[in-house]
Design a protein around this motif. Structure first.
Motif, PDB file in Angstrom:
ATOM      1  N   MET A 187       4.439  11.732  17.599  1.00 14.21           N
ATOM      2  CA  MET A 187       5.271  11.757  16.486  1.00 14.21           C
ATOM      3  C   MET A 187       4.929  10.209  16.060  1.00 14.21           C
ATOM      4  N   THR A 188       4.802   9.905  14.690  1.00 14.70           N
ATOM      5  CA  THR A 188       4.705   8.499  14.156  1.00 14.70           C
ATOM      6  C   THR A 188       5.469   8.327  12.953  1.00 14.70           C
ATOM      7  N   MET A 189       6.391   7.225  13.069  1.00 11.72           N
ATOM      8  CA  MET A 189       7.095   6.917  11.948  1.00 11.72           C
ATOM      9  C   MET A 189       6.319   5.853  11.077  1.00 11.72           C
ATOM     10  N   LYS A 190       5.841   6.135   9.815  1.00 11.24           N
ATOM     11  CA  LYS A 190       5.105   5.500   9.173  1.00 11.24           C
ATOM     12  C   LYS A 190       5.934   4.501   8.058  1.00 11.24           C
ATOM     13  N   PHE A 191       5.185   3.420   7.815  1.00 16.58           N
ATOM     14  CA  PHE A 191       5.951   2.675   6.948  1.00 16.58           C
ATOM     15  C   PHE A 191       4.891   1.994   5.976  1.00 16.58           C
ATOM     16  N   ARG A 192       5.766   1.135   4.888  1.00 10.81           N
ATOM     17  CA  ARG A 192       4.834   0.629   4.150  1.00 10.81           C
ATOM     18  C   ARG A 192       5.158  -0.891   3.819  1.00 10.81           C
ATOM     19  N   MET A 193       4.092  -1.803   3.766  1.00 12.24           N
ATOM     20  CA  MET A 193       4.241  -3.122   3.441  1.00 12.24           C
ATOM     21  C   MET A 193       3.684  -3.669   2.154  1.00 12.24           C
ATOM     22  N   ARG A 194       4.538  -4.444   1.628  1.00 14.78           N
ATOM     23  CA  ARG A 194       4.091  -5.256   0.451  1.00 14.78           C
ATOM     24  C   ARG A 194       3.570  -6.696   0.682  1.00 14.78           C
ATOM     25  N   GLY A 195       2.868  -7.061  -0.299  1.00 15.90           N
ATOM     26  CA  GLY A 195       2.669  -8.552  -0.132  1.00 15.90           C
ATOM     27  C   GLY A 195       1.538  -8.828   0.781  1.00 15.90           C
ATOM     28  N   LYS A 304       2.444 -13.084   4.537  1.00 20.31           N
ATOM     29  CA  LYS A 304       3.628 -13.149   3.636  1.00 20.31           C
ATOM     30  C   LYS A 304       4.356 -11.680   3.317  1.00 20.31           C
ATOM     31  N   ALA A 305       3.489 -10.658   4.262  1.00 16.15           N
ATOM     32  CA  ALA A 305       4.199  -9.166   3.854  1.00 16.15           C
ATOM     33  C   ALA A 305       5.400  -8.977   4.507  1.00 16.15           C
ATOM     34  N   SER A 306       5.981  -7.977   3.855  1.00 12.13           N
ATOM     35  CA  SER A 306       7.226  -7.427   4.317  1.00 12.13           C
ATOM     36  C   SER A 306       7.268  -5.996   4.025  1.00 12.13           C
ATOM     37  N   ILE A 307       8.224  -5.445   4.925  1.00 13.68           N
ATOM     38  CA  ILE A 307       8.247  -3.937   4.696  1.00 13.68           C
ATOM     39  C   ILE A 307       8.968  -3.521   3.501  1.00 13.68           C
ATOM     40  N   SER A 308       8.393  -2.347   2.860  1.00 12.65           N
ATOM     41  CA  SER A 308       8.758  -1.978   1.539  1.00 12.65           C
ATOM     42  C   SER A 308       9.377  -0.447   1.525  1.00 12.65           C
ATOM     43  N   ALA A 309       9.057   0.226   2.676  1.00 12.97           N
ATOM     44  CA  ALA A 309       9.620   1.485   2.824  1.00 12.97           C
ATOM     45  C   ALA A 309       9.436   2.030   4.044  1.00 12.97           C
ATOM     46  N   VAL A 310      10.038   2.741   4.591  1.00 11.25           N
ATOM     47  CA  VAL A 310      10.045   3.509   6.015  1.00 11.25           C
ATOM     48  C   VAL A 310      10.139   5.090   5.591  1.00 11.25           C
ATOM     49  N   GLY A 311       9.564   5.807   6.263  1.00 10.95           N
ATOM     50  CA  GLY A 311       9.622   7.307   6.182  1.00 10.95           C
ATOM     51  C   GLY A 311      10.940   7.888   6.280  1.00 10.95           C
TER      52      GLY A 311
END
Length: 449
Positions: A187-195, A304-311
């Motif tokens: 399984m994989t918990m995917k996430f997005r980063m902005r910046g 300078k990136a940060s988490i913007s969303a997680v599944g």
């Protein structure tokens, strides 16, 4: 006062509102069949929206020939018009020829609009947890909902749950994982980063090509938009991050400073076991924070990136699959085999994430770069009025590593929905459907066979 209908009746019921289910329901509805699509979440899109599976990979062969079209391509084209996708772009990882970025929120709404246009009714927040069977026919399925139980009967059912829930509950035989130990891909918990500064990422790739996947088109990066990155091997190997994988992998978009990170790996758990899923959700979110911290600290462009969303939930690659009239094999895929009853093509290579180890087994497709998926793979044994599409069609563990991908699921979904409705019109069980007639309709509707 609202009086809830406790019993519903349709021609075709599609269970599971992911890419396969959306396309199956649209295909069925467009024939005029009274069609219902059922989804347990409050929105559609399956793993694409629930688990942030991104981008869609791939509609093409390794040489660039498009082999998946039909409703799937129509969705891409309508997303393009809405600013929800740039269309098919070159894969700068180099694993496939193209990837297809898309905006998940725009996809959620577009799916509902296309289903409404096709005359399909949609019922969300509804979980199918019982199946009533008489002989070799499903008569109805039972839904658990916020407003109480609902019984849905139909002439044909299409299982696009990903986990073969309807097939399993009906008593149709199913398999799970590898033959020798039944372990499944992680399984994989995917996430997005902005910046994220993608220009700095590109510069790092060009400065040290050996630190990236061997097929990465380094020489073309000045001309190509960055769509994906696999590598940073040195940084990862020195990181000490306790995640059992062998590289960094992320994909650009949908925003200019945004990436989707596909790096967590939760192994040894069963995606059909609620206790394992509970454990996996916790472990996946722990790994997200570890991975994000590593990227910020060690990878150029992420400072300078940060988490913007997680599944919304952890991503599932593999659980149950049906024991169907034919099981697609790795030999079929690698040899590029076509069948008399081919109802979809795919150009995605074998991509097995090791159930216990770090690596990924990859095998290219020979011949013209595509293989066929037989109609028989959509037909379970023992249950006559059920078809299956998407991740849980009849394959071996190894072949599932390509058929599980979203465009392939879209293609099998269109075929299953078309076949379900056509079998009602022809008044024959799905297994006795005239395959040439089915193929002719699929071709007329834009599919590539």
């Amino acid at each position: 006062m609202c009086f809830l209908k406790r019993e519903l009746e349709f021609d075709v019921v599609v269970a599971g509102g992911g890419p396969a289910g959306i396309n199956a329901a649209i295909a069925s509805g467009r024939t005029g069949a009274k069609t219902l699509l059922i989804e347990r979440y409050g929105f559609l899109g399956g793993m694409s929206t629930i688990a942030l599976v991104y981008p869609w990979m791939t509609f093409h062969t390794s040489s660039g020939k498009q082999v998946i079209k039909g409703i799937a391509q129509e969705i891409v084209e309508r997303l393009i018009k809405q600013g929800g996708s740039p269309g098919h772009l070159r894969d700068t990882v180099g694993f496939t020829y193209t990837v297809t970025p898309y905006h998940p929120e725009k996809y959620k709404l577009l799916a509902l609009e296309m289903l409404e246009e096709a005359g399909v009714e949609v019922l969300v927040h509804s979980f199918a947890d019982q199946v009533e069977v008489e002989g070799i026919q499903i008569t109805s399925i039972k839904l658990t909902t916020k407003s109480g139980p609902i019984t849905v009967s139909a002439k044909r059912f299409v299982d696009t749950t990903g986990d073969a829930d309807i097939a399993f509950l009906s008593g149709a035989p199913c398999f799970k994982g590898r033959d020798h130990d039944h372990k499944t891909q992680p399984m994989t918990m995917k996430f997005r980063m902005r910046g994220v500064d993608l220009a700095k990422v590109k510069a790092a790739m060009k400065a040290n090509p050996r630190n990236f996947y061997k097929k990465t088109p380094i020489d073309e990066l000045d001309e190509l938009p960055l769509t994906g990155v696999q590598g940073f091997y040195k940084e990862w190997n020195e990181s000490g991050v306790p995640i059992n994988r062998d590289q960094v992998l992320f994909f650009a978009g949908p925003e200019e400073d945004e990436v989707l990170v596909n790096c967590t790996r939760v192994q040894g758990l069963d995606g059909t076991d609620v206790f394992d899923l509970s454990q996996g959700e916790k472990e996946g979110r722990k790994q997200v924070l570890m991975m994000a911290e590593f990227l910020q600290r060690k990878i150029p462009g992420f400072e300078k990136a940060s988490i913007s969303a997680v599944g919304t939930q952890i991503g599932i690659r593999e659980t149950r699959r049906i024991d169907g009239q034919y099981a697609l094999t790795i030999e079929d895929v690698v040899s590029g085999r076509k069948f008399e009853d081919t109802i979809a093509l795919s150009g995605y290579p074998i991509d097995i994430h090791d159930p216990t180890g770090k690596g990924v087994q990859a095998n290219d497709i020979q011949g013209d770069g595509s293989y066929g998926i037989p109609y028989r793979c959509l037909l379970p044994k023992q249950i006559e009025n059920l078809l299956v599409a998407g991740r849980c069609i009849s394959t071996t563990h190894e072949a599932l590593a390509t058929t599980r991908l979203t465009p392939s699921a879209m293609a099998t979904g269109q075929a299953a929905g078309t076949a379900a409705a056509l079998s009602i019109t022809e008044n024959v069980p799905p297994k006795n459907l005239n395959i040439n007639k089915l193929k002719a309709i699929l071709l007329e509707d834009g599919a590539v066979l």
